[in-house]
Design a protein around this motif. Structure first.
Motif, PDB file in Angstrom:
ATOM      1  N   CYS A  55      30.801  -8.195 -48.307  1.00  0.00           N
ATOM      2  CA  CYS A  55      29.496  -7.474 -47.260  1.00  0.00           C
ATOM      3  C   CYS A  55      29.259  -8.429 -46.183  1.00  0.00           C
ATOM      4  O   CYS A  55      28.208  -8.023 -45.154  1.00  0.00           O
ATOM      5  N   CYS A  56      29.311  -9.697 -46.177  1.00  0.00           N
ATOM      6  CA  CYS A  56      29.172 -10.211 -45.436  1.00  0.00           C
ATOM      7  C   CYS A  56      30.129 -11.384 -44.833  1.00  0.00           C
ATOM      8  O   CYS A  56      31.009 -12.173 -45.867  1.00  0.00           O
ATOM      9  N   SER A  57      30.325 -12.368 -43.709  1.00  0.00           N
ATOM     10  CA  SER A  57      31.244 -12.945 -43.609  1.00  0.00           C
ATOM     11  C   SER A  57      31.207 -14.415 -44.086  1.00  0.00           C
ATOM     12  O   SER A  57      30.074 -14.762 -43.806  1.00  0.00           O
ATOM     13  N   SER A  58      32.107 -15.076 -43.725  1.00  0.00           N
ATOM     14  CA  SER A  58      31.580 -17.151 -43.685  1.00  0.00           C
ATOM     15  C   SER A  58      30.600 -17.667 -43.056  1.00  0.00           C
ATOM     16  O   SER A  58      30.187 -18.331 -43.464  1.00  0.00           O
ATOM     17  N   ASN A  59      30.431 -17.133 -41.794  1.00  0.00           N
ATOM     18  CA  ASN A  59      29.667 -17.796 -40.445  1.00  0.00           C
ATOM     19  C   ASN A  59      28.198 -16.872 -41.329  1.00  0.00           C
ATOM     20  O   ASN A  59      26.988 -17.520 -40.910  1.00  0.00           O
ATOM     21  N   ASP A  60      28.648 -15.340 -41.761  1.00  0.00           N
ATOM     22  CA  ASP A  60      27.109 -14.576 -41.810  1.00  0.00           C
ATOM     23  C   ASP A  60      26.203 -15.910 -43.354  1.00  0.00           C
ATOM     24  O   ASP A  60      24.876 -16.600 -43.211  1.00  0.00           O
ATOM     25  N   ILE A  61      27.147 -16.544 -44.200  1.00  0.00           N
ATOM     26  CA  ILE A  61      26.610 -17.412 -45.501  1.00  0.00           C
ATOM     27  C   ILE A  61      25.725 -18.474 -44.675  1.00  0.00           C
ATOM     28  O   ILE A  61      24.901 -18.475 -45.237  1.00  0.00           O
ATOM     29  N   VAL A  62      27.032 -19.214 -43.565  1.00  0.00           N
ATOM     30  CA  VAL A  62      26.645 -20.144 -42.969  1.00  0.00           C
ATOM     31  C   VAL A  62      24.793 -20.070 -42.159  1.00  0.00           C
ATOM     32  O   VAL A  62      23.990 -21.006 -42.698  1.00  0.00           O
ATOM     33  N   ALA A  63      24.679 -18.845 -41.551  1.00  0.00           N
ATOM     34  CA  ALA A  63      23.554 -19.158 -40.645  1.00  0.00           C
ATOM     35  C   ALA A  63      22.295 -18.110 -41.743  1.00  0.00           C
ATOM     36  O   ALA A  63      21.967 -18.783 -42.112  1.00  0.00           O
ATOM     37  N   GLU A  64      22.674 -17.821 -42.799  1.00  0.00           N
ATOM     38  CA  GLU A  64      22.364 -17.402 -43.268  1.00  0.00           C
ATOM     39  C   GLU A  64      20.729 -19.162 -44.491  1.00  0.00           C
ATOM     40  O   GLU A  64      19.814 -18.808 -44.847  1.00  0.00           O
ATOM     41  N   PHE A  65      22.293 -20.038 -44.861  1.00  0.00           N
ATOM     42  CA  PHE A  65      22.254 -21.080 -45.619  1.00  0.00           C
ATOM     43  C   PHE A  65      20.865 -22.080 -44.489  1.00  0.00           C
ATOM     44  O   PHE A  65      19.938 -22.739 -44.904  1.00  0.00           O
ATOM     45  N   LYS A  66      21.167 -21.829 -43.266  1.00  0.00           N
ATOM     46  CA  LYS A  66      20.439 -22.649 -42.762  1.00  0.00           C
ATOM     47  C   LYS A  66      19.519 -22.211 -41.992  1.00  0.00           C
ATOM     48  O   LYS A  66      18.621 -22.545 -41.858  1.00  0.00           O
ATOM     49  N   ARG A  67      19.045 -20.771 -42.271  1.00  0.00           N
ATOM     50  CA  ARG A  67      17.554 -20.029 -42.128  1.00  0.00           C
ATOM     51  C   ARG A  67      16.551 -19.945 -43.407  1.00  0.00           C
ATOM     52  O   ARG A  67      15.700 -20.762 -43.317  1.00  0.00           O
ATOM     53  N   CYS A  68      17.734 -20.040 -44.059  1.00  0.00           N
ATOM     54  CA  CYS A  68      16.648 -20.401 -45.596  1.00  0.00           C
ATOM     55  C   CYS A  68      16.218 -20.907 -46.640  1.00  0.00           C
ATOM     56  O   CYS A  68      15.538 -21.085 -47.134  1.00  0.00           O
ATOM     57  N   VAL A  69      17.559 -21.980 -46.227  1.00  0.00           N
ATOM     58  CA  VAL A  69      17.940 -23.031 -47.594  1.00  0.00           C
ATOM     59  C   VAL A  69      16.536 -23.621 -47.527  1.00  0.00           C
ATOM     60  O   VAL A  69      16.395 -25.031 -46.221  1.00  0.00           O
ATOM     61  N   PRO A  70      15.794 -24.340 -48.160  1.00  0.00           N
ATOM     62  CA  PRO A  70      14.703 -25.509 -47.683  1.00  0.00           C
ATOM     63  C   PRO A  70      15.211 -26.834 -47.711  1.00  0.00           C
ATOM     64  O   PRO A  70      16.073 -27.940 -48.115  1.00  0.00           O
ATOM     65  N   VAL A  71      14.698 -27.704 -47.534  1.00  0.00           N
ATOM     66  CA  VAL A  71      14.985 -29.345 -46.858  1.00  0.00           C
ATOM     67  C   VAL A  71      13.979 -29.819 -48.395  1.00  0.00           C
ATOM     68  O   VAL A  71      12.256 -29.752 -48.503  1.00  0.00           O
ATOM     69  N   VAL A  72      14.364 -30.980 -49.089  1.00  0.00           N
ATOM     70  CA  VAL A  72      14.285 -31.617 -49.997  1.00  0.00           C
ATOM     71  C   VAL A  72      14.294 -32.207 -50.617  1.00  0.00           C
ATOM     72  O   VAL A  72      14.774 -33.167 -50.127  1.00  0.00           O
ATOM     73  N   THR A  73      13.392 -32.783 -51.224  1.00  0.00           N
ATOM     74  CA  THR A  73      13.590 -33.975 -52.040  1.00  0.00           C
ATOM     75  C   THR A  73      13.579 -34.502 -53.531  1.00  0.00           C
ATOM     76  O   THR A  73      13.645 -33.228 -53.823  1.00  0.00           O
ATOM     77  N   PHE A  74      13.777 -35.170 -53.979  1.00  0.00           N
ATOM     78  CA  PHE A  74      13.976 -35.298 -55.429  1.00  0.00           C
ATOM     79  C   PHE A  74      13.479 -34.219 -56.295  1.00  0.00           C
ATOM     80  O   PHE A  74      13.611 -34.184 -57.135  1.00  0.00           O
ATOM     81  N   SER A  75      12.369 -33.970 -56.241  1.00  0.00           N
ATOM     82  CA  SER A  75      11.290 -34.106 -57.019  1.00  0.00           C
ATOM     83  C   SER A  75      11.839 -31.411 -57.159  1.00  0.00           C
ATOM     84  O   SER A  75      10.950 -31.547 -58.431  1.00  0.00           O
ATOM     85  N   ARG A  76      12.026 -32.167 -55.851  1.00  0.00           N
ATOM     86  CA  ARG A  76      12.960 -29.879 -55.939  1.00  0.00           C
ATOM     87  C   ARG A  76      13.485 -29.656 -57.186  1.00  0.00           C
ATOM     88  O   ARG A  76      13.469 -29.066 -57.518  1.00  0.00           O
ATOM     89  N   ILE A  77      14.405 -30.839 -57.307  1.00  0.00           N
ATOM     90  CA  ILE A  77      16.015 -30.215 -57.668  1.00  0.00           C
ATOM     91  C   ILE A  77      15.895 -30.970 -59.279  1.00  0.00           C
ATOM     92  O   ILE A  77      16.741 -30.594 -60.045  1.00  0.00           O
ATOM     93  N   PHE A  78      15.111 -31.838 -59.397  1.00  0.00           N
ATOM     94  CA  PHE A  78      14.610 -32.118 -60.950  1.00  0.00           C
ATOM     95  C   PHE A  78      14.886 -31.795 -61.896  1.00  0.00           C
ATOM     96  O   PHE A  78      15.344 -32.425 -63.429  1.00  0.00           O
ATOM     97  N   PRO A  79      14.191 -30.621 -61.542  1.00  0.00           N
ATOM     98  CA  PRO A  79      14.360 -29.696 -62.991  1.00  0.00           C
ATOM     99  C   PRO A  79      15.228 -28.676 -63.649  1.00  0.00           C
ATOM    100  O   PRO A  79      15.743 -29.410 -64.822  1.00  0.00           O
ATOM    101  N   TYR A  80      15.857 -28.597 -62.392  1.00  0.00           N
ATOM    102  CA  TYR A  80      16.802 -28.266 -62.452  1.00  0.00           C
ATOM    103  C   TYR A  80      18.015 -29.299 -63.309  1.00  0.00           C
ATOM    104  O   TYR A  80      18.794 -29.125 -64.050  1.00  0.00           O
ATOM    105  N   ILE A  81      17.706 -30.860 -62.782  1.00  0.00           N
ATOM    106  CA  ILE A  81      19.049 -31.514 -63.760  1.00  0.00           C
ATOM    107  C   ILE A  81      18.965 -31.748 -64.435  1.00  0.00           C
ATOM    108  O   ILE A  81      19.599 -32.253 -65.331  1.00  0.00           O
ATOM    109  N   GLN A  82      16.889 -32.040 -64.597  1.00  0.00           N
ATOM    110  CA  GLN A  82      17.228 -32.028 -66.489  1.00  0.00           C
ATOM    111  C   GLN A  82      17.106 -30.399 -67.252  1.00  0.00           C
ATOM    112  O   GLN A  82      17.173 -31.032 -68.562  1.00  0.00           O
TER     113      GLN A  82
END
Length: 609
Positions: A55-82
């Motif tokens: 449904c979307c090109s790789s360029n569209d995916i990159v644009a969505e990543f840059k627009r939607c994915v948050p900037v995080v520190t360890f506390s945000r990813i810790f639950p996944y790693i745990q």
């Protein structure tokens, strides 16, 4: 780097550096597309973007990543790693299997941060290691005509509840096939230390055997070093204490019975094939000299440089290294790396320690940078670790401005997305289109001796607990500051405390009227017990940090410190007591001039692997 060639040697390696840096922007965009293709179906990324290749090109995916994915520190990813540590699938964050968790020198809630790692990550690290010697050969010839005395050590590893190995990034590399199965016919892989001694979990036995091997090969050594400057200096201190025993081993051709590790004994017995009294006498004569200034060049007369990290907190060891080398050996810092990711290399390895810069290689991960300052000034309060960062504030790798300060933000194949590394760097220029940066510091790190990184918050918490021990004595801790004392090896933390007694009649003599030595020792213990896991491991297990010291100063000392700082240009309105002072500053002289007494922690803090 997925599916691409990883091993480059000689001129081919230099050409690959040129190719990557000339096309840095294109390489970066392709790396991000590759990461999103691999990890796009993970639970973490699906929380923010919907990736459907039909449904979307790789360029569209990159644009969505840059627009939607948050900037995080360890506390945000810790639950996944745990969750992964407890046995859930790697697909929480990575499209490839997480094979182990890497213990960072940073901490979270007093324990090491655990970073995800895949088998492919080892390929990336090896790629960077393979670039070092081609670069060095441009500056120092004939490095293939002898051995390297590199002192490498592993740390004891643990396992997660589901059985994943949990260990440091260096232990991970030294135990991997990339290191153990390296090409033995490559002269640049010719180390004085047998692998068995590097892989020994007992640091004292490992150190003894590695130094013994280096002395046996003393006339063949061209390169000296360790990963960190602190570790190399610790080896020199160990040599000062044990050179007589080492000489006895060489003289007799028999390994000291204190070495009980079977693998070490086997390797070293082969190396000590026969007595060598001549070599032992040479080393004895050198080590018996009153001054050890320049001893490195006397023990290893063909050595051409010392390789170790001498940037950031390790810069405090430069003077000691120059003393032991007599100022004759360049200090070389070759690469910039962390547990999260390996970043780049030093293309001018003979730069002075204060001028070292690292060129970020655009194929290592996807880099973004968070602006932290310009015109030579760092915005110290900008974007705290718990502060939300608007994604639009990030700058792409090739778009940084020379002279400006940034914090590194990385997206990796192993599952970190827009992760804040915590390093403050300054853009100093470009190699082709890839920027090179000077490492400035870790954000919010106050004290560091070895791999420890104590921030202001953790220091304050530990002191807040310790100062309660003063209350039964009607005493109050009114001010404190600190510094990392590296004038001896191992270095140690120093706390300056000003204590005021509730009884006004006693304040004139500060605390001289009461014997606080015992309670201050208890305070030392309390501080150390409440510092983080890495500090306690360095103190109790590695012995790379000495006992914490409290220096008690007279009442009014911190008023005098404020006067000093304001006289040097500080603002009365904005003055805050510095929680850490430079070891070479006038502040240290003032504080020590008001010293009443000094006590050290009487025992190691408790540390459980």
């Amino acid at each position: 780097m997925n599916g691409k060639k990883l091993e480059y040697k000689g001129e081919e390696a230099l050409k690959e550096i040129e190719r990557l840096t000339k096309h840095a922007d294109e390489v970066q965009q392709n790396i991000l597309k590759d990461i999103l293709k691999q990890n796009g179906d993970t639970e973490y990324l699906k929380n923010y973007i919907k990736i459907n290749e039909k449904c979307c090109s790789s360029n569209d995916i990159v644009a969505e990543f840059k627009r939607c994915v948050p900037v995080v520190t360890f506390s945000r990813i810790f639950p996944y790693i745990q969750r992964i540590a407890n046995g859930e699938d790697s697909s929480l964050i990575s499209g490839h299997k997480i094979t182990e968790l890497l213990c960072s020198s940073g901490t979270s809630n007093g324990k090491p941060k655990m970073m995800p790692s895949t088998e492919e990550d080892l390929d990336h690290r090896t790629f960077l290691y393979n670039l070092i010697m081609p670069i060095m050969n441009q500056y120092i010839p004939d490095l293939d005509k002898g051995k390297a005395m590199f002192l490498y050590f592993v740390k004891q590893e643990t396992s997660t509840p589901c059985g994943l190995p949990a260990r440091t990034v260096l232990t991970n590399y030294y135990k991997s096939k990339h290191f153990k199965c390296r090409a033995r016919d490559d002269p640049f892989n010719d180390f004085t230390s047998p692998d068995q001694t590097i892989l020994c979990n007992d640091s004292n036995q490992s150190m003894y055997c590695q130094l013994l091997a280096a002395l046996v090969h003393r006339h063949h050594v061209l390169r000296l070093g360790a990963v960190f400057a602190s570790a190399f200096l610790r080896a020199i201190s160990f040599l000062e204490c044990n050179w007589l025993l080492l000489c006895n081993d060489i003289r007799s051709g028999q390994l000291n019975p204190i070495i009980i590790d079977p693998s070490c004994r086997s390797a070293m017995t082969t190396l000590l094939s026969s007595p060598n009294p001549t070599l032992a006498d040479q080393i004895d004569g050198i080590c018996r000299r009153e001054s050890w200034k320049g001893i490195l060049c006397r023990l290893w007369p063909r050595a051409k440089y010392i390789e170790a990290v001498v940037t950031g907190s390790m810069a405090q060891y430069v003077a000691a290294l120059e003393y032991y080398s007599g100022g004759k050996l360049p200090l070389v810092c070759t690469m910039y790396a962390s547990s999260e990711c390996y970043f780049g290399i030093n293309l001018k390895p003979l730069s002075k320690p204060g001028e070292v810069t690292f060129t970020l290689l655009p194929n290592m991960c996807y880099f973004e940078l968070l602006p932290l300052g310009e015109n030579g000034e760092v915005w110290t309060e900008a974007y705290g670790q718990d502060e939300e960062v608007p994604p639009c504030k990030l700058v792409g790798l090739v778009h940084v401005k020379i002279g400006c300060f940034y914090e590194l933000v990385v997206t990796t194949f192993s599952g970190l997305n827009r992760y804040r590394i915590g390093d403050v760097v300054q853009a100093r220029g470009f190699h082709n289109r890839a920027p090179h940066f000077r490492f400035i510091c870790r954000r919010n790190v106050v004290l560091s001796i070895d791999s420890d990184k104590t921030n202001e918050q953790d220091l304050h918490k530990s002191i807040a607990i310790a100062k309660k021990l003063l209350e039964p004595y009607n005493a109050l801790l009114v001010e404190y500051t600190s510094f990392a004392d590296t004038s001896s090896v191992p270095g140690h933390y120093v706390l300056y405390w000003e204590i005021r007694l509730h009884s006004p009649s006693l304040n004139s003599t500060a605390t001289a009227a009461l014997d606080f030595s015992i309670v201050l020792q208890d305070c030392c213990i309390a501080v150390e017990e409440h510092l983080d896991y890495v500090y306690r491991r360095c103190r109790a297990k590695d012995k790379s940090i000495g006992p914490l010291e409290i220096r008690l100063v007279r009442v009014g000392t911190f008023d005098a410190l404020m006067d000093l700082i304001i006289a040097q240009g500080g603002s009365m309105n904005q003055y805050k007591t510095p929680r850490c002072v430079n070891s070479n500053s006038a502040a240290i002289g003032l504080l020590d001039a008001h010293l009443e007494r000094s006590v050290f922690s009487p025992r190691d803090p408790i540390w459980v692997p």
